[in-house]
Design a protein around this motif. Structure first.
Motif, PDB file in Angstrom:
ATOM      1  N   SER A 133     -26.454  64.071 -25.749  1.00  0.00           N
ATOM      2  CA  SER A 133     -25.599  64.809 -24.802  1.00  0.00           C
ATOM      3  C   SER A 133     -26.385  65.332 -23.605  1.00  0.00           C
ATOM      4  CB  SER A 133     -24.845  65.948 -25.505  1.00  0.00           C
ATOM      5  OG  SER A 133     -25.695  66.826 -26.194  1.00  0.00           O
ATOM      6  N   GLN A 134     -27.329  64.509 -23.119  1.00  0.00           N
ATOM      7  CA  GLN A 134     -28.151  64.875 -21.988  1.00  0.00           C
ATOM      8  C   GLN A 134     -27.455  64.569 -20.667  1.00  0.00           C
ATOM      9  OE1 GLN A 134     -30.934  66.505 -21.917  1.00  0.00           O
ATOM     10  NE2 GLN A 134     -32.296  65.975 -23.602  1.00  0.00           N
ATOM     11  N   SER A 135     -28.059  65.031 -19.582  1.00  0.00           N
ATOM     12  CA  SER A 135     -27.475  64.863 -18.249  1.00  0.00           C
ATOM     13  C   SER A 135     -28.126  63.730 -17.455  1.00  0.00           C
ATOM     14  CB  SER A 135     -27.619  66.166 -17.456  1.00  0.00           C
ATOM     15  OG  SER A 135     -28.993  66.519 -17.328  1.00  0.00           O
ATOM     16  N   ASN A 136     -28.891  62.867 -18.123  1.00  0.00           N
ATOM     17  CA  ASN A 136     -29.681  61.875 -17.403  1.00  0.00           C
ATOM     18  C   ASN A 136     -28.845  60.739 -16.829  1.00  0.00           C
ATOM     19  OD1 ASN A 136     -32.317  63.114 -18.037  1.00  0.00           O
ATOM     20  ND2 ASN A 136     -31.730  62.615 -20.117  1.00  0.00           N
ATOM     21  N   GLY A 137     -27.768  60.364 -17.499  1.00  0.00           N
ATOM     22  CA  GLY A 137     -26.871  59.378 -16.919  1.00  0.00           C
ATOM     23  C   GLY A 137     -26.224  59.910 -15.652  1.00  0.00           C
ATOM     24  N   LEU A 138     -25.855  61.183 -15.687  1.00  0.00           N
ATOM     25  CA  LEU A 138     -25.311  61.856 -14.504  1.00  0.00           C
ATOM     26  C   LEU A 138     -26.318  61.843 -13.362  1.00  0.00           C
ATOM     27  CD1 LEU A 138     -23.179  63.769 -13.159  1.00  0.00           C
ATOM     28  CD2 LEU A 138     -24.385  65.665 -14.274  1.00  0.00           C
ATOM     29  N   MET A 139     -27.575  62.153 -13.663  1.00  0.00           N
ATOM     30  CA  MET A 139     -28.619  62.167 -12.644  1.00  0.00           C
ATOM     31  C   MET A 139     -28.807  60.788 -12.032  1.00  0.00           C
ATOM     32  SD  MET A 139     -29.781  65.137 -12.141  1.00  0.00           S
ATOM     33  CE  MET A 139     -31.106  64.516 -11.137  1.00  0.00           C
ATOM     34  N   THR A 140     -28.870  59.771 -12.882  1.00  0.00           N
ATOM     35  CA  THR A 140     -29.037  58.402 -12.388  1.00  0.00           C
ATOM     36  C   THR A 140     -27.877  58.023 -11.483  1.00  0.00           C
ATOM     37  OG1 THR A 140     -30.077  57.876 -14.519  1.00  0.00           O
ATOM     38  CG2 THR A 140     -29.550  56.037 -13.076  1.00  0.00           C
ATOM     39  N   GLY A 141     -26.657  58.333 -11.933  1.00  0.00           N
ATOM     40  CA  GLY A 141     -25.482  58.012 -11.138  1.00  0.00           C
ATOM     41  C   GLY A 141     -25.482  58.702  -9.791  1.00  0.00           C
ATOM     42  N   LEU A 142     -25.864  59.975  -9.746  1.00  0.00           N
ATOM     43  CA  LEU A 142     -25.879  60.709  -8.476  1.00  0.00           C
ATOM     44  C   LEU A 142     -26.892  60.125  -7.496  1.00  0.00           C
ATOM     45  CD1 LEU A 142     -25.528  64.386  -9.776  1.00  0.00           C
ATOM     46  CD2 LEU A 142     -23.857  63.116  -8.422  1.00  0.00           C
ATOM     47  N   ILE A 143     -28.055  59.733  -7.992  1.00  0.00           N
ATOM     48  CA  ILE A 143     -29.062  59.136  -7.107  1.00  0.00           C
ATOM     49  C   ILE A 143     -28.580  57.787  -6.586  1.00  0.00           C
ATOM     50  CG2 ILE A 143     -31.401  58.190  -7.000  1.00  0.00           C
ATOM     51  CD1 ILE A 143     -32.249  60.403  -8.964  1.00  0.00           C
ATOM     52  N   LEU A 144     -27.969  56.989  -7.452  1.00  0.00           N
ATOM     53  CA  LEU A 144     -27.418  55.697  -7.009  1.00  0.00           C
ATOM     54  C   LEU A 144     -26.292  55.905  -5.998  1.00  0.00           C
ATOM     55  CD1 LEU A 144     -27.288  53.727 -10.393  1.00  0.00           C
ATOM     56  CD2 LEU A 144     -28.890  53.366  -8.507  1.00  0.00           C
ATOM     57  N   LEU A 145     -25.436  56.883  -6.247  1.00  0.00           N
ATOM     58  CA  LEU A 145     -24.345  57.162  -5.309  1.00  0.00           C
ATOM     59  C   LEU A 145     -24.876  57.643  -3.966  1.00  0.00           C
ATOM     60  CD1 LEU A 145     -21.790  58.892  -7.718  1.00  0.00           C
ATOM     61  CD2 LEU A 145     -21.520  56.657  -6.625  1.00  0.00           C
ATOM     62  N   ALA A 146     -25.966  58.409  -3.985  1.00  0.00           N
ATOM     63  CA  ALA A 146     -26.588  58.838  -2.728  1.00  0.00           C
ATOM     64  C   ALA A 146     -27.108  57.629  -1.957  1.00  0.00           C
ATOM     65  CB  ALA A 146     -27.725  59.819  -3.015  1.00  0.00           C
ATOM     66  N   PHE A 147     -27.754  56.713  -2.655  1.00  0.00           N
ATOM     67  CA  PHE A 147     -28.243  55.487  -2.012  1.00  0.00           C
ATOM     68  C   PHE A 147     -27.080  54.690  -1.423  1.00  0.00           C
ATOM     69  CE2 PHE A 147     -29.247  50.916  -2.350  1.00  0.00           C
ATOM     70  CZ  PHE A 147     -30.372  50.854  -1.528  1.00  0.00           C
ATOM     71  N   ASN A 148     -25.996  54.552  -2.179  1.00  0.00           N
ATOM     72  CA  ASN A 148     -24.827  53.814  -1.688  1.00  0.00           C
ATOM     73  C   ASN A 148     -24.215  54.491  -0.468  1.00  0.00           C
ATOM     74  OD1 ASN A 148     -25.163  51.994  -3.793  1.00  0.00           O
ATOM     75  ND2 ASN A 148     -23.710  53.038  -5.130  1.00  0.00           N
ATOM     76  N   ALA A 149     -24.191  55.824  -0.478  1.00  0.00           N
ATOM     77  CA  ALA A 149     -23.651  56.554   0.673  1.00  0.00           C
ATOM     78  C   ALA A 149     -24.521  56.321   1.910  1.00  0.00           C
ATOM     79  CB  ALA A 149     -23.562  58.047   0.353  1.00  0.00           C
ATOM     80  N   PHE A 150     -25.821  56.340   1.732  1.00  0.00           N
ATOM     81  CA  PHE A 150     -26.713  56.006   2.849  1.00  0.00           C
ATOM     82  C   PHE A 150     -26.409  54.610   3.384  1.00  0.00           C
ATOM     83  CE2 PHE A 150     -30.077  59.179   1.365  1.00  0.00           C
ATOM     84  CZ  PHE A 150     -30.032  59.930   2.533  1.00  0.00           C
ATOM     85  N   GLU A 151     -26.273  53.654   2.463  1.00  0.00           N
ATOM     86  CA  GLU A 151     -26.037  52.262   2.860  1.00  0.00           C
ATOM     87  C   GLU A 151     -24.710  52.117   3.605  1.00  0.00           C
ATOM     88  OE1 GLU A 151     -27.871  49.269   2.376  1.00  0.00           O
ATOM     89  OE2 GLU A 151     -29.484  50.726   2.075  1.00  0.00           O
ATOM     90  N   ASN A 152     -23.751  52.966   3.278  1.00  0.00           N
ATOM     91  CA  ASN A 152     -22.436  52.927   3.926  1.00  0.00           C
ATOM     92  C   ASN A 152     -22.343  53.861   5.126  1.00  0.00           C
ATOM     93  OD1 ASN A 152     -21.189  50.995   2.158  1.00  0.00           O
ATOM     94  ND2 ASN A 152     -21.100  52.590   0.591  1.00  0.00           N
ATOM     95  N   LYS A 153     -23.526  54.341   5.586  1.00  0.00           N
ATOM     96  CA  LYS A 153     -23.624  55.181   6.784  1.00  0.00           C
ATOM     97  C   LYS A 153     -22.839  56.480   6.644  1.00  0.00           C
ATOM     98  CE  LYS A 153     -24.338  51.124   9.724  1.00  0.00           C
ATOM     99  NZ  LYS A 153     -23.902  50.361  10.915  1.00  0.00           N
ATOM    100  N   LYS A 154     -22.991  57.103   5.466  1.00  0.00           N
ATOM    101  CA  LYS A 154     -22.342  58.378   5.202  1.00  0.00           C
ATOM    102  C   LYS A 154     -23.396  59.401   4.773  1.00  0.00           C
ATOM    103  CE  LYS A 154     -17.975  56.190   3.814  1.00  0.00           C
ATOM    104  NZ  LYS A 154     -16.987  55.986   2.721  1.00  0.00           N
TER     105      LYS A 154
END
Length: 386
Positions: A133-154
């Motif tokens: 019940s750790q938060s590491n999947g959440l952390m991975t997802g947030l970092i990936l979403l940040a990268f995707n947002a950068f790529e989409n110029k957001k």
């Protein structure tokens, strides 16, 4: 015939997503009814303690003597999970962790075959994190979403994801390094400051200013005195247990941070998606192997970094060896597939779990600094696993 051509279902993201959903629910119910879930108890009671104005950073019997070590803002994030029946909140918490990682991978500018490779590669580590019940999947997802947002110029959205990650685990701030690749840098910096302040004061809605200041004071004190976990896996731990070298963390963190940033000297490479993706992979590994508190479930973050690289490279003896080395030694040794006697006698005492990720990070740094990463790349539409 290539594997994905023979079995198209293997790269059907809808099927993969629903399969992950079902497996996470089943794993959560199994854990809830047949084992313990202390981490989730600690998380959900943090919001109860925030509301009550009691110190969140001392031992509470209801939390089974586990200390809460996250930010007051994280306690607010746990509000909806705290108000639901425990089995429902626990299952939804695990689903958030697993499916946010799935969405992060799904949003990458890669074809479905490559996304499938990443998801297959990381699933065992993800399951290990979820079972705790750790938060590491959440952390991975947030970092990936940040990268995707950068790529989409957001950049404003990217800043939000990084700040959300920061208030879960501080090392998410390393993802801000990605902003060098993109336009609108000033907007990103302003957004980071605004989101950072807003999220920092968010708990005041539930606690009041005076109580919140005391919570932050107690949190900072805990961070300053909190020792490493006995079962942590980092560069520092590996050097200490294998080579009996004990040095202050700064002796590792400063050179490690400089090496992480060194590829940024190649400004002409910024326009290459593969360069940006490989630096993202390097960041995902770095935040784990240089974290003196990294436990086994934390490695879903680092393994995702290796999976990003593996999804875009050619099959060579070296790339196959490195991928298998990470998958088996980092991933499987923490699972039930590894005999417990081996784990307790060798893999855990010598922190061997971190070794493949150290090798991978050094290799990725070499590829980025030397600009030889393009020699490994597959043509679009192919994958190493196919």
């Amino acid at each position: 015939m290539k594997l994905f051509e023979k079995y198209p279902v293997l790269h059907n993201l809808r099927v993969i997503g629903w399969t992950m959903f079902v497996l996470i629910v089943l794993a959560s119910l199994h854990r809830y009814y047949f084992s313990s879930f202390n981490n989730f108890n600690t998380f959900r009671f943090s919001f109860v303690n925030l509301l009550a104005g009691t110190d969140m950073y001392i031992l509470h019997p209801a939390q089974h003597e586990d200390l809460f070590k996250y930010s007051p803002t994280f306690a607010v994030f746990m509000a909806p999970f705290s108000m639901l029946p425990v089995v429902v909140g626990y299952t939804l918490w695990n689903l958030l962790n697993g499916m946010l990682l799935f969405l992060g991978v799904k949003g990458l500018k890669l074809d479905d075959k490559r996304k499938a490779v990443i998801l297959f590669f990381v699933f065992i580590e993800l399951l290990t994190s979820i079972q705790n019940s750790q938060s590491n999947g959440l952390m991975t997802g947030l970092i990936l979403l940040a990268f995707n947002a950068f790529e989409n110029k957001k950049p404003v959205l990217a800043a939000l994801f990084i700040c959300l990650g920061f208030y879960v685990k501080l090392f998410a701030l390393a993802a801000a390094l990605l902003f060098f690749f993109y336009d609108k840098k000033f907007r990103f910096i302003i957004a980071m400051a605004v989101w950072g302040v807003l999220l920092a004061v968010l708990p005041v809605v539930f606690s009041g200013y005076g109580s919140l200041l005391l919570q932050y004071k107690s949190w900072f004190h805990l961070l300053a005195i909190d020792p490493s976990h006995d079962l942590n896996f980092s560069v520092m731990t590996f050097m200490q247990r294998v080579f009996h070298v004990t040095l202050p963390d700064l002796y590792y963190l400063v050179p490690g941070a400089l090496l992480l940033m060194l590829p940024l000297i190649h400004r002409k490479q910024y326009e290459q998606f593969s360069f940006r993706l490989l630096l993202l992979a390097s960041i995902l590994i770095w935040v784990v192997i240089f974290n003196h508190k990294a436990e086994s479930p934390t490695f879903v973050i680092a393994v995702t970094g290796v999976a990003l690289w593996w999804s875009i490279v050619k099959n060579t003896p070296w790339t196959i060896f490195l991928a298998v080395f990470v998958f088996v030694i980092t991933g499987l040794t923490a699972s039930d597939l590894c005999p417990p006697a081996w784990r307790s006698a060798f893999f855990w005492p010598y922190a061997i779990k971190v070794l493949p990720c150290i090798v991978a990070w050094i290799y990725f740094t070499y590829l980025l600094v030397s600009r030889r990463y393009r020699e490994q790349l597959l043509p679009d539409g192919q994958t190493a696993a196919a």
